[in-house]
Design a protein around this motif. Structure first.
Motif, PDB file in Angstrom:
ATOM      1  N   THR A  90       7.815 -12.142 -34.204  1.00 25.38           N
ATOM      2  CA  THR A  90       9.221 -12.524 -34.093  1.00 25.38           C
ATOM      3  C   THR A  90       9.334 -13.678 -33.090  1.00 25.38           C
ATOM      4  N   ARG A  91      10.541 -14.207 -32.984  1.00 31.19           N
ATOM      5  CA  ARG A  91      10.792 -15.261 -32.000  1.00 31.19           C
ATOM      6  C   ARG A  91      10.448 -14.773 -30.589  1.00 31.19           C
ATOM      7  N   GLU A  92      10.897 -13.556 -30.252  1.00 34.73           N
ATOM      8  CA  GLU A  92      10.652 -13.043 -28.909  1.00 34.73           C
ATOM      9  C   GLU A  92       9.158 -12.831 -28.654  1.00 34.73           C
ATOM     10  N   ALA A  93       8.427 -12.374 -29.669  1.00 32.12           N
ATOM     11  CA  ALA A  93       6.989 -12.173 -29.496  1.00 32.12           C
ATOM     12  C   ALA A  93       6.269 -13.506 -29.301  1.00 32.12           C
ATOM     13  N   LEU A  94       6.676 -14.528 -30.043  1.00 34.29           N
ATOM     14  CA  LEU A  94       6.078 -15.849 -29.872  1.00 34.29           C
ATOM     15  C   LEU A  94       6.386 -16.419 -28.487  1.00 34.29           C
ATOM     16  N   LEU A  95       7.603 -16.201 -28.017  1.00 27.52           N
ATOM     17  CA  LEU A  95       7.960 -16.658 -26.678  1.00 27.52           C
ATOM     18  C   LEU A  95       7.119 -15.937 -25.617  1.00 27.52           C
ATOM     19  N   ALA A  96       6.929 -14.632 -25.793  1.00 31.78           N
ATOM     20  CA  ALA A  96       6.109 -13.875 -24.842  1.00 31.78           C
ATOM     21  C   ALA A  96       4.676 -14.382 -24.850  1.00 31.78           C
ATOM     22  N   ALA A 142      13.687 -11.511 -37.689  1.00 33.47           N
ATOM     23  CA  ALA A 142      12.882 -12.304 -38.623  1.00 33.47           C
ATOM     24  C   ALA A 142      11.511 -12.578 -38.014  1.00 33.47           C
ATOM     25  N   SER A 143      10.483 -12.569 -38.846  1.00 33.26           N
ATOM     26  CA  SER A 143       9.127 -12.772 -38.341  1.00 33.26           C
ATOM     27  C   SER A 143       8.372 -13.758 -39.221  1.00 33.26           C
ATOM     28  N   ILE A 144       7.281 -14.243 -38.686  1.00 32.81           N
ATOM     29  CA  ILE A 144       6.385 -15.146 -39.397  1.00 32.81           C
ATOM     30  C   ILE A 144       4.968 -14.711 -39.096  1.00 32.81           C
ATOM     31  N   ASP A 145       4.065 -14.862 -40.071  1.00 33.78           N
ATOM     32  CA  ASP A 145       2.672 -14.476 -39.864  1.00 33.78           C
ATOM     33  C   ASP A 145       1.935 -15.575 -39.100  1.00 33.78           C
ATOM     34  N   LEU A 146       1.459 -15.232 -37.917  1.00 38.35           N
ATOM     35  CA  LEU A 146       0.668 -16.157 -37.115  1.00 38.35           C
ATOM     36  C   LEU A 146      -0.808 -15.919 -37.432  1.00 38.35           C
ATOM     37  N   PRO A 147      -1.487 -16.904 -38.007  1.00 33.00           N
ATOM     38  CA  PRO A 147      -2.899 -16.703 -38.379  1.00 33.00           C
ATOM     39  C   PRO A 147      -3.825 -16.826 -37.171  1.00 33.00           C
ATOM     40  N   SER A 186      -3.490 -16.682 -12.410  1.00 27.46           N
ATOM     41  CA  SER A 186      -2.024 -16.767 -12.503  1.00 27.46           C
ATOM     42  C   SER A 186      -1.389 -15.668 -13.341  1.00 27.46           C
ATOM     43  N   PHE A 187      -2.179 -14.904 -14.078  1.00 25.91           N
ATOM     44  CA  PHE A 187      -1.614 -14.077 -15.140  1.00 25.91           C
ATOM     45  C   PHE A 187      -0.774 -12.905 -14.649  1.00 25.91           C
ATOM     46  N   GLY A 188      -1.024 -12.434 -13.435  1.00 25.93           N
ATOM     47  CA  GLY A 188      -0.228 -11.325 -12.931  1.00 25.93           C
ATOM     48  C   GLY A 188       1.247 -11.627 -12.875  1.00 25.93           C
ATOM     49  N   ALA A 189       1.580 -12.918 -12.715  1.00 23.49           N
ATOM     50  CA  ALA A 189       2.989 -13.314 -12.680  1.00 23.49           C
ATOM     51  C   ALA A 189       3.675 -13.136 -14.028  1.00 23.49           C
ATOM     52  N   ALA A 190       2.886 -12.956 -15.081  1.00 24.52           N
ATOM     53  CA  ALA A 190       3.447 -12.780 -16.423  1.00 24.52           C
ATOM     54  C   ALA A 190       2.779 -11.606 -17.133  1.00 24.52           C
ATOM     55  N   ALA A 191       2.485 -10.540 -16.382  1.00 22.44           N
ATOM     56  CA  ALA A 191       1.748  -9.410 -16.953  1.00 22.44           C
ATOM     57  C   ALA A 191       2.491  -8.788 -18.131  1.00 22.44           C
ATOM     58  N   GLY A 192       3.811  -8.648 -18.010  1.00 22.74           N
ATOM     59  CA  GLY A 192       4.582  -8.064 -19.100  1.00 22.74           C
ATOM     60  C   GLY A 192       4.538  -8.915 -20.356  1.00 22.74           C
ATOM     61  N   ALA A 193       4.672 -10.243 -20.180  1.00 29.46           N
ATOM     62  CA  ALA A 193       4.596 -11.146 -21.327  1.00 29.46           C
ATOM     63  C   ALA A 193       3.206 -11.112 -21.943  1.00 29.46           C
TER      64      ALA A 193
END
Length: 249
Positions: free
Chosen positions: A191-197, A233-238, A10-17
């Protein structure tokens, strides 16, 4: 819920993300996987299978190895060619590799072995590796010691990889019989956008029904608001990087 085969392709449908949301691999973990075949006399020949957008491919290339990338999804490979120019790419799977017999020093899988049928995959990897060659498996797994990370996983739902690794070492079969492992702990500012991606690149969400996907997005938005993630704004994701290696007799 989508079936395993549909999710695995399925991943090709979200390659950019996938490219923007998924983390890179620590260089020391990749070097550890390749250590048994490291050579000062010649370049290593390595295949990255299930290469996706090239997260592991570029880390292997950075060691100086000659690398080819293999994936069942042409869209993912097109993204990889943009991200890692000059790396040869081939359509294929672990169970049917487009590779000659005994031609490689190492075959590696990043976030991919959990999609592989381990008996057929081990046999095919063993065919393409030279004697003494390395099967390398690696995953970046979120460290859920922190409460907000556990909430993130609960909203997104668990993955096949997380389920497999929670049971112990990844399964391998003949000609491989012994597997070594190591872990590395680190954090990635998100960031929020990176977590969403990152979330949108997961097979469960890609293949979810529209109403289920909307519910997940609502839950993520609520969590990110509580964490104060707005704008830059960002948060550290461990993360815990878990790497494994097995040698072909």
């Amino acid at each position: 819920m989508a079936g395993r085969e549909e999710m695995s392709t399925s991943f090709g449908a979200a390659a950019g993300a996938y490219e923007s949301g998924r983390p890179e691999y620590p260089a020391e973990a990749v070097e550890w996987m390749l250590e048994p075949v490291a050579s000062h006399e010649r370049r290593l020949r390595v295949a990255d299978v299930g290469a996706g957008t090239g997260k592991l491919t570029r880390a292997v290339a950075a060691t100086g190895a000659e690398v080819v990338a293999i994936d069942p999804d042409a869209v993912m490979l097109a993204t990889l060619r943009d991200a890692v120019p000059g790396v040869p790419t081939f359509l294929g799977t672990a169970e049917a590799l487009p590779l000659p017999d005994a031609g490689l020093d190492a075959i590696v899988f990043g976030q991919a072995w959990h999609w592989v049928e381990p008996v057929a995959g081990s046999r095919e990897v063993g065919r393409a590796l030279r004697s003494g060659g390395v099967l390398g498996l690696i995953w970046n797994v979120r460290d859920e010691a922190q409460g907000w990370v556990r909430r993130l996983t609960k909203i997104m739902h668990g993955s096949s990889a997380e389920e497999m690794l929670s049971a112990g070492d990844p399964p391998i079969a003949a000609p491989f019989d012994r597997i070594e492992s190591r872990e590395w702990r680190w954090t990635r500012p998100m960031t929020r956008e990176a977590l969403l991606a990152m979330a949108r690149s997961r097979s469960y969400i890609i293949t979810a029904a529209p109403e289920d996907r909307a519910a997940i997005e609502t839950g993520l938005a609520r969590l990110f608001d509580e964490l104060g993630l707005r704008g830059d704004a960002s948060i550290d994701l461990p993360y815990v990087t878990r790497a494994y290696r097995a040698l072909r007799p």
